[in-house]
Design an enzyme around this catalytic site. Structure first.
Site, mmCIF file in Angstrom:
data_model
loop_
_atom_site.group_PDB
_atom_site.id
_atom_site.type_symbol
_atom_site.label_atom_id
_atom_site.label_comp_id
_atom_site.label_asym_id
_atom_site.label_seq_id
_atom_site.Cartn_x
_atom_site.Cartn_y
_atom_site.Cartn_z
ATOM 1 N N ASP A 316 0.816 -1.201 0.000
ATOM 2 C CA ASP A 316 0.000 0.000 0.000
ATOM 3 C C ASP A 316 0.862 1.270 0.000
ATOM 4 O OD1 ASP A 316 -2.671 1.318 0.395
ATOM 5 O OD2 ASP A 316 -1.737 1.964 2.269
ATOM 6 N N GLU A 369 1.334 -0.486 -5.135
ATOM 7 C CA GLU A 369 0.401 0.599 -5.419
ATOM 8 C C GLU A 369 1.248 1.875 -5.491
ATOM 9 O OE1 GLU A 369 -3.177 3.367 -3.729
ATOM 10 O OE2 GLU A 369 -1.791 2.381 -2.381
#
Length: 635
Positions: A316, A369
């Site tokens: 993330d 990401e």
């Protein structure tokens, strides 16, 4: 009365040297609470890192939470590790560490950073546990290298476990065990190859969706115990489906029982707020340059692959870690030693993380990401890259959704928005994400973004998915999008499963099932999905008709698909396209099929003519349905 804590250590001198050097990647085998037996006495060995502590005790339901009962011993080697064996403590006992800081005498009660299980929020104690489990997924793991490789279909269904489906009668989320039946069957039926869970690690605040983690080594107790989660992973493996976890090394919350100011000082977070505090999320940022913290983070990633048989990690907010000036104004950040804005410590952490993961686990993938143009995110470390297997294609997502929300009458003026992605598609191993982030905070659901009347909105959505599944790259779709969810996602309520009673919504689901089948069975759509050899334009410049046409190619010369996408509600009959060779075109997918809710504009088998067009030696005339995509096999 004070009870003696027997001195016993799980740490060798070599363990300590690796820990201090930032090279110990199995710390979960040493730190935490370990049920063991010493000299015939059963109990638990505890170990915690608190380098600025004056005193550390284990408090729990076994000693009435009394800090005087079981003080730990600090190691002599200046490692900052406190440890001890407490007889009689058992699996299921609740505990915390009572830490007195040498910095200011402050006393803190902290959950165990390495706890294997946590209390159900809002309670915050750690729980003594074991990860014993008789795994039955050997067959899947033995084939994972083949299944999970980049030349195989990679279609990911992103799930928030708490809101996928509710038990309506009891007004609660499903348990891990219930999902091992219902969710696994559903994902398999729709044909997705992988499932991705938004963070399962323990978190106190449900509205954070799991991204504010306090228990990095514990699956949330909201849905069951660690073995229940293992059974869910195993059920997916038995169904031939890979499991990806969201992993969050970018920040952590400031909850009193968490990692923040762990011993009264900045232990896990960077002491400089310009590097240690995240202004967007009001959370703390790990100190990526501190060796012991690097060992903690890499050990945590390895832990899920090792103990829970996870097949991939989606990392993330990578961009927030790569840049020192991320979400900061001038004066709010300090350049690195080379004068740049890159976070050199985070960059080296990613490289070491990926080297360790790919070197230790066959067939796994890491996915970044990452929303910037940082180079070589998904290229091997020995080539100068960060070493990830894939990277989210945020530019494609943004441009595509911007294009689709436009009224079709204006799309001819924005053709470049929908073609631009192909100018950089093969610079990284891209995954096309239509994730949870695109259906919250007033952005509307995907269906809600589509223009036109009801028929056009659903046709546009079928077209969006068809374009996505025939575009190079892996695919990711957030739950609810596959049924045409009308409302934005709400973490607190179930998906709108009642929508499947309506033909248009059922048509969206049937489209997704057909696209997954197409993606999996057609080598042209996956074998070269990350290489230039897998794609060839037919025409990208038909602005007037708002049509794209292109060819996807497999590794064999015979595996070719011809795709045409019509982004307007006009039917295009006898639409001429150039082709590289003769033969025939056989329609194998049409998003306008009546079974999906379309008008039923189809193509019979088409003969290819020896007629130069679009700079190619052959051509054919096809019917392109309104707001539709059609896929032909080139025979």
């Amino acid at each position: 009365m004070k009870k003696e804590v027997q001195v016993h250590s799980f740490f060798s001198d070599f363990d300590i040297s690796l820990f201090k050097a930032g090279k110990h990647f199995r710390l979960y085998e040493k730190f935490g609470a370990h049920i063991t037996e010493i000299d015939g006495v059963k109990g638990v060995y505890f170990a915690v890192w608190a380098p600025s502590a004056k005193k550390v005790s284990v408090i729990g339901d076994f000693n009435y939470w009394n800090e005087e009962e079981h003080p730990l011993n600090v190691r002599w080697d200046e490692s900052g590790i406190w440890e001890g064996f407490i007889p009689g403590v058992e699996k299921g006992n609740k505990y915390k560490y009572k830490i007195e800081s040498s910095h200011n005498g402050e006393k803190l009660e902290k959950a165990d950073p390495y706890a294997l299980k946590c209390e159900h929020p809002p309670n915050t104690a750690s729980i003594v546990w074991e990860l014993d489990y008789k795994w039955k997924d050997k067959k899947y793991l033995s084939t994972r290298k083949e299944v999970n490789s980049l030349d195989k279909p990679f279609s990911i269904y992103e799930v928030h476990l708490g809101s996928w489906r509710k038990n309506v009668l009891e007004n609660r989320s499903l348990t891990y065990k219930e999902m091992a039946s219902e969710l696994v069957d559903y994902v398999k039926d729709l044909g997705f190859t992988h499932v991705e869970f938004m963070p399962v690690m323990e978190h106190p605040y449900a509205p954070s969706w799991g991204y504010q983690i306090t228990g990095y080594f514990a699956p949330t107790s909201r849905f069951g115990d660690p073995q229940d989660f293992m059974s869910l992973v195993e059920a997916f493996h038995k169904a031939g489906i890979g499991v990806i976890l969201d992993w969050v090394p970018s920040h952590f919350p400031q909850d009193a029982h968490g990692l923040g100011r762990f011993d009264g000082t900045h232990v896990y977070e960077h002491p400089d707020p310009r590097k240690g505090y995240h202004p967007d999320w009001k959370s703390l940022i790990f100190n990526y340059g501190r060796n012991e913290v690097r060992s903690f983070l890499i050990s945590n990633a390895i832990f899920w692959l090792d103990k829970y048989h996870i097949d991939g990690l989606r990392v993330d907010a990578v961009a927030s870690m790569l840049y020192l000036d991320y979400s900061r104004e001038d004066g709010e950040w300090e350049p690195n030693e080379q004068g740049g804005r890159e976070n050199l410590d985070a960059i080296s952490l990613f490289k070491e993380l990926n080297k360790e993961i790919y070197g230790s686990f066959e067939g796994v993938q890491t996915i970044a990401e990452e929303s910037t143009s940082f180079p070589m995110v998904s290229r091997p470390v020995d080539m100068g890259g960060l070493g990830f297997g894939m990277k989210w294609m945020m530019g494609w997502m943004h441009d595509t959704l911007e294009y689709f929300k436009k009224d079709p009458i204006y799309r001819k003026y924005h053709q470049n928005d929908i073609t631009f992605s192909m100018t950089y598609t093969f610079t990284e191993n891209f995954c096309l994400p239509l994730s949870h982030d695109e259906v919250v905070y007033g952005k509307k659901s995907l269906l809600g973004r589509m223009p036109g009347d009801e028929w056009q909105r659903f046709a546009n959505l079928r077209l969006l998915y068809s374009y996505m599944f025939t575009h190079p790259g892996a695919k990711l779709l957030f739950m609810g999008a596959e049924i045409g969810q009308g409302e934005e996602w709400n973490f607190d309520t179930s998906l709108g499963w009642h929508l499947l009673d309506y033909p248009n919504h059922k048509g969206i689901q049937d489209t997704m099932r057909a696209l997954n089948q197409l993606y999996k069975t057609q080598p042209a759509l996956h074998e070269n999905q990350f290489t230039q050899e897998g794609f060839e334009w037919i025409a990208y410049d038909d602005h007037q008709n708002s049509v794209l046409s292109y060819i996807r190619k497999g590794k064999s010369a015979k595996d070719k698909l011809v795709i045409a996408c019509n982004f307007t509600p006009s039917i295009l009959e006898n639409y001429k396209i150039g082709l590289p060779n003769g033969g025939k075109l056989k329609e194998i997918f049409n998003s306008d099929d009546k079974k999906f809710g379309g008008t039923g504009i189809k193509n019979k088998q088409i003969k290819i003519n020896k007629d130069n067009f679009h700079g190619k030696d052959f051509s054919a005339e096809i019917n392109v349905p309104p707001l539709g995509a059609v896929v032909f096999q080139l025979l």
